[in-house]
Design an enzyme around this catalytic site. Structure first.
Site, PDB file in Angstrom:
ATOM      1  N   HIS A  65       8.669 -44.908  41.686  1.00  0.00           N
ATOM      2  CA  HIS A  65       7.661 -44.267  42.232  1.00  0.00           C
ATOM      3  C   HIS A  65       6.749 -45.040  43.174  1.00  0.00           C
ATOM      4  O   HIS A  65       6.408 -44.994  44.150  1.00  0.00           O
ATOM      5  CB  HIS A  65       7.014 -43.338  41.278  1.00  0.00           C
ATOM      6  N   CYS A 112      17.696 -41.401  54.911  1.00  0.00           N
ATOM      7  CA  CYS A 112      16.508 -41.429  54.528  1.00  0.00           C
ATOM      8  C   CYS A 112      16.050 -42.018  53.377  1.00  0.00           C
ATOM      9  O   CYS A 112      14.808 -42.130  52.913  1.00  0.00           O
ATOM     10  CB  CYS A 112      15.768 -40.048  54.444  1.00  0.00           C
ATOM     11  N   THR A 132      20.083 -41.640  49.713  1.00  0.00           N
ATOM     12  CA  THR A 132      20.707 -42.768  49.073  1.00  0.00           C
ATOM     13  C   THR A 132      19.997 -43.113  47.721  1.00  0.00           C
ATOM     14  O   THR A 132      20.650 -43.702  47.021  1.00  0.00           O
ATOM     15  CB  THR A 132      21.040 -43.851  49.872  1.00  0.00           C
ATOM     16  N   ASN A 133      18.818 -43.010  47.629  1.00  0.00           N
ATOM     17  CA  ASN A 133      18.114 -43.273  46.496  1.00  0.00           C
ATOM     18  C   ASN A 133      18.718 -42.589  45.186  1.00  0.00           C
ATOM     19  O   ASN A 133      19.274 -43.094  44.243  1.00  0.00           O
ATOM     20  CB  ASN A 133      16.688 -43.271  46.457  1.00  0.00           C
ATOM     21  N   ASP A 134      18.679 -41.144  45.417  1.00  0.00           N
ATOM     22  CA  ASP A 134      19.265 -40.399  44.329  1.00  0.00           C
ATOM     23  C   ASP A 134      20.826 -40.440  44.486  1.00  0.00           C
ATOM     24  O   ASP A 134      21.576 -40.339  43.326  1.00  0.00           O
ATOM     25  CB  ASP A 134      18.855 -38.806  44.671  1.00  0.00           C
ATOM     26  N   ARG A 178      24.802 -87.142  48.303  1.00  0.00           N
ATOM     27  CA  ARG A 178      23.900 -85.746  48.477  1.00  0.00           C
ATOM     28  C   ARG A 178      24.634 -84.345  48.359  1.00  0.00           C
ATOM     29  O   ARG A 178      25.909 -84.260  48.690  1.00  0.00           O
ATOM     30  CB  ARG A 178      23.465 -85.894  50.014  1.00  0.00           C
ATOM     31  N   GLY A 235      15.816 -78.990  48.971  1.00  0.00           N
ATOM     32  CA  GLY A 235      15.069 -79.167  47.539  1.00  0.00           C
ATOM     33  C   GLY A 235      15.767 -78.585  46.333  1.00  0.00           C
ATOM     34  O   GLY A 235      15.245 -78.945  45.192  1.00  0.00           O
ATOM     35  N   MET A 283      19.139 -78.582  45.259  1.00  0.00           N
ATOM     36  CA  MET A 283      20.201 -79.450  44.726  1.00  0.00           C
ATOM     37  C   MET A 283      19.644 -80.905  44.648  1.00  0.00           C
ATOM     38  O   MET A 283      18.728 -81.351  45.068  1.00  0.00           O
ATOM     39  CB  MET A 283      21.518 -78.954  45.141  1.00  0.00           C
ATOM     40  N   LYS A 289      25.428 -79.958  55.864  1.00  0.00           N
ATOM     41  CA  LYS A 289      25.246 -81.280  56.068  1.00  0.00           C
ATOM     42  C   LYS A 289      26.384 -82.039  56.633  1.00  0.00           C
ATOM     43  O   LYS A 289      26.219 -82.922  57.381  1.00  0.00           O
ATOM     44  CB  LYS A 289      24.641 -81.760  54.735  1.00  0.00           C
ATOM     45  N   TYR A 330      20.849 -42.127  63.086  1.00  0.00           N
ATOM     46  CA  TYR A 330      19.619 -42.932  62.785  1.00  0.00           C
ATOM     47  C   TYR A 330      19.414 -43.169  61.296  1.00  0.00           C
ATOM     48  O   TYR A 330      20.237 -42.865  60.568  1.00  0.00           O
ATOM     49  CB  TYR A 330      18.385 -41.771  63.201  1.00  0.00           C
ATOM     50  N   ARG A 354       8.091 -35.870  52.689  1.00  0.00           N
ATOM     51  CA  ARG A 354       8.025 -35.352  51.095  1.00  0.00           C
ATOM     52  C   ARG A 354       6.839 -34.422  50.904  1.00  0.00           C
ATOM     53  O   ARG A 354       5.771 -35.020  50.823  1.00  0.00           O
ATOM     54  CB  ARG A 354       8.155 -36.541  50.104  1.00  0.00           C
ATOM     55  N   GLU A 404      22.586 -35.932  48.565  1.00  0.00           N
ATOM     56  CA  GLU A 404      22.224 -36.940  47.627  1.00  0.00           C
ATOM     57  C   GLU A 404      22.999 -36.897  46.304  1.00  0.00           C
ATOM     58  O   GLU A 404      22.663 -37.364  45.002  1.00  0.00           O
ATOM     59  CB  GLU A 404      20.634 -36.774  47.144  1.00  0.00           C
ATOM     60  N   SER A 449      21.077 -35.681  56.033  1.00  0.00           N
ATOM     61  CA  SER A 449      20.395 -36.626  55.937  1.00  0.00           C
ATOM     62  C   SER A 449      20.774 -37.329  54.628  1.00  0.00           C
ATOM     63  O   SER A 449      20.493 -36.738  53.519  1.00  0.00           O
ATOM     64  CB  SER A 449      18.723 -36.382  55.908  1.00  0.00           C
ATOM     65  N   ARG A 457      20.422 -80.105  61.152  1.00  0.00           N
ATOM     66  CA  ARG A 457      20.508 -78.749  60.602  1.00  0.00           C
ATOM     67  C   ARG A 457      19.642 -77.742  61.461  1.00  0.00           C
ATOM     68  O   ARG A 457      18.603 -78.292  61.869  1.00  0.00           O
ATOM     69  CB  ARG A 457      20.518 -78.613  59.184  1.00  0.00           C
ATOM     70  N   ARG A 499      11.437 -32.138  54.027  1.00  0.00           N
ATOM     71  CA  ARG A 499      12.073 -31.892  53.039  1.00  0.00           C
ATOM     72  C   ARG A 499      11.102 -30.754  52.046  1.00  0.00           C
ATOM     73  O   ARG A 499      10.110 -31.081  51.735  1.00  0.00           O
ATOM     74  CB  ARG A 499      12.295 -32.908  52.269  1.00  0.00           C
TER      75      ARG A 499
END
Length: 956
Positions: A467, A850, A786-788, A106, A115, A117, A36, A870, A573, A764, A783, A350, A629
């Protein structure tokens, strides 16, 4: 006195003035002045009529919190100095009994938070100045209306009095006078109401309404700072990924009044339609009103086009100014304005908030209008917005009752009847043809058939990579996970949420984009993909380097992925294939077998099914790569749960101890007990299964090889990528690779065909990342799972860490959920290390990701920057990943260009100081010393050049 104050305030600059056609700030100072404040300064500098004022910096807000809510030394003096400047500009005096100057206070952070603040208007009125203001304006009713509004706003925002207390008094006064509208109140009515308002303030706040104007200003300023950390602002920042460290600026601006009569008014608008993107003037206004009236809905506002009839000259000026602002900023503008006695003032401009459909249409059309380049258009659309284009959404006109809120695990909006088990989901959906929502404490692989037939999934536990979340995203199903307010009865036939009880068969609605659980059946809207969307995504593909693949397990998901632009499958999977009703008995037969021949007999029954699965995926991908996999989860996941079996056995023994099925149940329980592990995620799973039971690996590799041979015979050249999971040691991979190659050679011999294939692994585990150079000797691709990898690096259980992570985010230990956005410093460092080590051994190794991070825009940018080939994500996140990859490539290119120019400037600057001919070469130290400064200079120059050339349609 004024001179002393101004000198004292000049030591550290916390305040920037704007007025009389000149501002100390500019539009490029959003970090310091907020959106602002920077917008007001820029409008002043471009000749737009803006009421004068000053901005207290965002830096001051941060210091305020660092100093335990105490403002830094010198701020008060700077404010007083700028009040004096403002008084001279407006020719009025703050707190003067005869000619008082009123101001608005303001908020304004770097990024728009509409809205969230607080704002205070008409500040400077008290029992004395109100009379002087009435005399000066000659409009007593208007002045006392302004005072009434100020007390209410100050009381609710600054003193914490509930707004309803004032509203009740206002409603009572109108009823007493037999009127309906606020505007029908007389000056005497308002004077009486002011007395009531002050009594309410004294009673509710425990203090009198302050009469000293500087005290009012100080308290209002601090209230705006405090509003930076109110609940709604914190939630909004979290929802929109806005850092809490930015702080808010405070804008103090001379008041102009839209409630001075029928020649005055106030309104808000957009230079284009923010919902559709249509290029037409869009907005609303009210005559004889102040800004909050338009927003609060006290009166029904009029469409902006009506202003051309009521005040044609003002409308023409407003339209011209806003078009000029759009051209100046080269983006849709959200603006606010006030008309005071026929004179127009702009209060804000803005970049306008817009829907996903609107954002794409505006970006494409602005390219064609010559306002921006394709690269800039790509940068204008937030990748996460695309989610709203690909799934049904809640109809904005629908009435809703929000029962609870969980995690927005998978987007979409669906209604259905509650069922509590996967079996009931199948029965209701297939036998009764009902639309169902599966509600579970948490899902497990056994629930896959129920999830498949459900319209949506709601879980009380679990996170964004639980899951339920992962499977739902892969299926394109709506899912709200980790909704802890949902309490499922022990009977499993009812739930409690939002103070209500819902039974099986009751309707609820899920909004997967926001995580909301809604009561009943709510109307939804199907998304429509426009021609602009297709054109926009083609542009994105022109810029990106990263390929985008899909996580898909069945041909239907693969085909949907191809529709969204997938360039292969990055993760299939195979365990999901075994949970189908026609396969699970054979899988359980294999697990219960006591010897290898028994296991092989069961696997032989599964082989043709697996071969058919892989053939379907290869056909769907039409020659694009498919990464498969091998079996990953522990075997006990394919068997009934131990606790459930124990209950069943106890019931049978109590009713009929001689029942023939009792022995079979006990045998099954014994095997489940044998397979039971205290920590199955780190137990007998992944490559460990294949090493212990090589026949499992043999069957799966044979199915892949035979499916490949079939495709080859049909002229469909495929290159399967066989991925060995959970490798921690190179010898684990070598063991499985040797076995796989033996099977492939056998199939080639049997079929008389040469097969193309690759064998690689999923990184992993931290040890795999640290020893990636050794593993790359055997692996043709990595590959990153990155979850595990996140789970094993942090030591978090991804299914149970929700409560911990939420607490960590609240206490600012973690800025983001590491299962949603990749932890660059920790997990990312391991990935980067593995990339470097892998390429040191095998320079052309193929690298991808993956995990669910493959569809997260920030994580995609990281993958681009470290040089992965990728990313792979669920089918419905593919357009998001494509856009994020394009944006990462554009940003990377611009950074490299800036750095190159900066180095040249630095060399030139450093070289200018050396002596001619006989001087020594320019040192690296001298070059580095000025690079940082030069980068900033180049960035500022690039912005100015872009603005100048944009209007002429030139390319930057």
């Amino acid at each position: 006195m004024a001179t002393k104050i101004i000198k004292a305030a000049n030591k550290k600059k916390f305040v920037y003035f704007f007025g009389k056609g000149k501002a100390e700030g500019s539009g490029s100072m959003r970090d310091l002045l907020g959106g602002k404040g920077a917008g007001l300064a820029e409008m002043i500098n471009t000749g737009v009529p803006v009421p004068a004022g000053f901005t207290i910096t965002t830096e001051t807000c941060n210091l305020y919190y660092e100093n335990r809510k105490q403002v830094p030394a010198g701020l008060d003096d700077q404010i007083k100095a700028n009040i004096i400047r403002l008084e001279k500009t407006m020719n009025k005096k703050f707190g003067d009994p005869k000619n008082p100057m009123l101001v608005s206070v303001r908020s304004g952070s770097k990024f728009s938070m509409p809205g969230m603040m607080d704002t205070i208007l008409n500040l400077g009125l008290n029992d004395v100045t109100v009379q002087g203001f009435a005399d000066a304006t000659g409009n007593e009713r208007f002045v006392y209306d302004s005072y009434r509004r100020f007390i209410q706003m100050f009381g609710s925002v600054v003193l914490g009095v509930e707004k309803e207390a004032y509203e009740k008094a206002l409603t009572a006064k109108k009823a007493e006078q037999g009127i309906k509208l606020d505007t029908q109140l007389t000056a005497d009515d308002l004077k009486s109401l002011i007395i009531t308002y002050k009594e309410i303030t004294r009673r509710k706040a425990g203090r009198d309404f302050p009469q000293d104007t500087m005290t009012q200003l100080t308290m209002a300023r601090d209230a705006v700072f405090k509003s930076w950390n109110n609940d709604r602002a914190i939630y909004y920042r979290k929802m929109n990924d806005i850092p809490s460290s930015l702080g808010t600026a405070v804008n103090i601006q001379a008041m102009v009044f839209g409630n001075m009569g029928d020649d005055s008014g106030t309104g808000v608008g957009f230079t284009r339609n923010p919902s559709t993107g249509e290029n037409h003037f869009y907005g609303e206004y009210l005559t004889n009103a102040q800004g909050e009236d338009v927003v609060a809905g006290v009166r029904t506002p009029l469409p902006i086009a009506k202003l051309s009839e009521e005040m044609p000259a003002v409308f023409k000026q407003l339209h011209a100014i806003t078009k000029r602002l759009e051209k100046h900023y080269r983006d849709i503008q959200d603006f606010e304005f006030t008309i005071e006695r026929g004179r127009l003032y702009m209060l804000q401009t803005r970049a306008g908030k817009r829907t996903a459909q609107s954002a794409i249409r505006i970006a494409v059309e602005m390219v064609k209008e010559g306002l921006i380049t394709k690269a800039e258009a790509i940068q204008r659309v937030a990748p996460a917005q695309l989610d709203h284009l690909l799934h049904p959404i809640i109809d904005p006109t629908a009435e809703i009752n929000v029962l609870a809120k969980g995690l927005p695990a998978s987007p979409g909006a669906v209604s259905g009847k509650i069922v509590f088990t996967a079996e009931d989901a199948v029965r209701w959906a297939e036998e009764k043809d009902e639309e169902v929502i599966l509600v579970r404490e948490e899902t497990c692989p056994d629930d896959i058939h129920g999830m498949e037939v459900s319209r949506g999934i709601l879980t009380a536990r679990g996170g964004m990579t639980s899951h339920a979340a992962v499977v739902a995203r892969g299926m394109g199903k709506c899912c709200v996970a980790g909704c802890e307010d949902v309490k499922i009865h022990e009977s499993g036939t009812a739930l409690e949420v939002g103070g209500k009880t819902f039974k099986q068969g009751d309707w609820i609605t899920l909004d997967g984009a926001t995580g909301r659980v809604l009561e009943g059946r709510v109307k939804t809207m199907a998304p429509k993909l426009s021609e602009e969307f297709s054109e926009f995504m083609v542009w994105a593909d022109e810029f990106r380097r990263l390929k985008v693949r899909a996580n898909a397990d069945i041909p239907r998901d693969a085909e949907k992925a191809r529709e969204f632009g997938a360039e292969g499958i990055g993760l299939c999977r195979t365990e999901h294939m075994f949970f189908a009703e026609d396969r699970l008995p054979y899988m359980q037969e294999m697990i219960l077998a006591t010897d290898e021949p028994g296991r092989r007999a069961a696997l032989d029954k599964l082989l043709p099914m697996q071969r058919s699965d892989f053939k379907g995926l290869f056909d769907s991908m039409q020659g694009f790569p498919v990464t498969i996999r091998l079996l990953d989860p522990p075997l006990h996941e394919f068997l009934p749960k131990r606790e459930e079996l124990m209950v069943e056995i106890a019931k049978i023994e109590a009713v009929n101890p001689e029942a023939p099925e009792l022995a079979e149940k006990k045998k099954l329980l014994a095997r489940v007990q044998e397979l039971h592990e205290l920590n199955p995620m780190l137990g007998h799973r992944g490559c460990r299964l294949g090493i212990t039971y090589p026949e499992i690996t043999e069957m799966q590799v044979r199915a892949i090889a035979e499916a490949t041979a079939e495709c080859t015979a049909e002229g469909n050249q495929v290159m399967p990528e066989i991925m060995i999971p959970l490798i921690g040691h190179v010898l684990e991979l070598k063991n499985q690779k040797v076995l796989a190659e033996q099977v492939i050679r056998q199939v080639q011999k049997e079929k008389g065909v040469k097969l193309g294939y690759m064998i690689g692994t999923m990184i992993e585990l931290p040890r795999a990342a640290v020893t990636a150079d050794e593993i790359a000797k055997e692996a043709e691709f990595f590959s990153f799972g990155t979850n595990d990898l996140t789970q094993t690096t942090f030591g978090f259980s991804r299914d149970d860490a929700g409560k911990v992570i939420n607490a960590y985010q609240e206490k600012k230990i973690l800025e983001k959920d590491p299962f949603q956005t990749l932890d660059v410093k920790g997990v990312g460092a391991l990935v980067d290390m593995a990339v470097q080590k892998g390429r040191s051994t095998r320079p052309k190794i193929k690298l991808g990701i993956c995990g669910e991070h493959g569809g997260d825009p920030a994580s995609v940018a990281f993958c681009h920057n470290i040089g992965l080939d990728y990313v792979s994500c669920s089918p419905y996140r593919i357009p998001i990943a494509r856009l994020a990859a394009a944006q990462a490539a554009i940003e990377s290119k611009q950074e490299a260009k800036n750095k190159s120019q900066a180095v040249k400037l630095a060399v030139k600057a450093a070289g200018a100081k050396k002596k001619p001919v006989s001087s020594k070469p320019v040192s690296k130290k001298a070059v580095k010393k000025t690079v940082k400064k030069a980068v900033k200079k180049i960035a500022r120059s690039a912005k100015k050049t872009a603005k100048k050339s944009a209007g002429k349609g030139k390319k930057k």
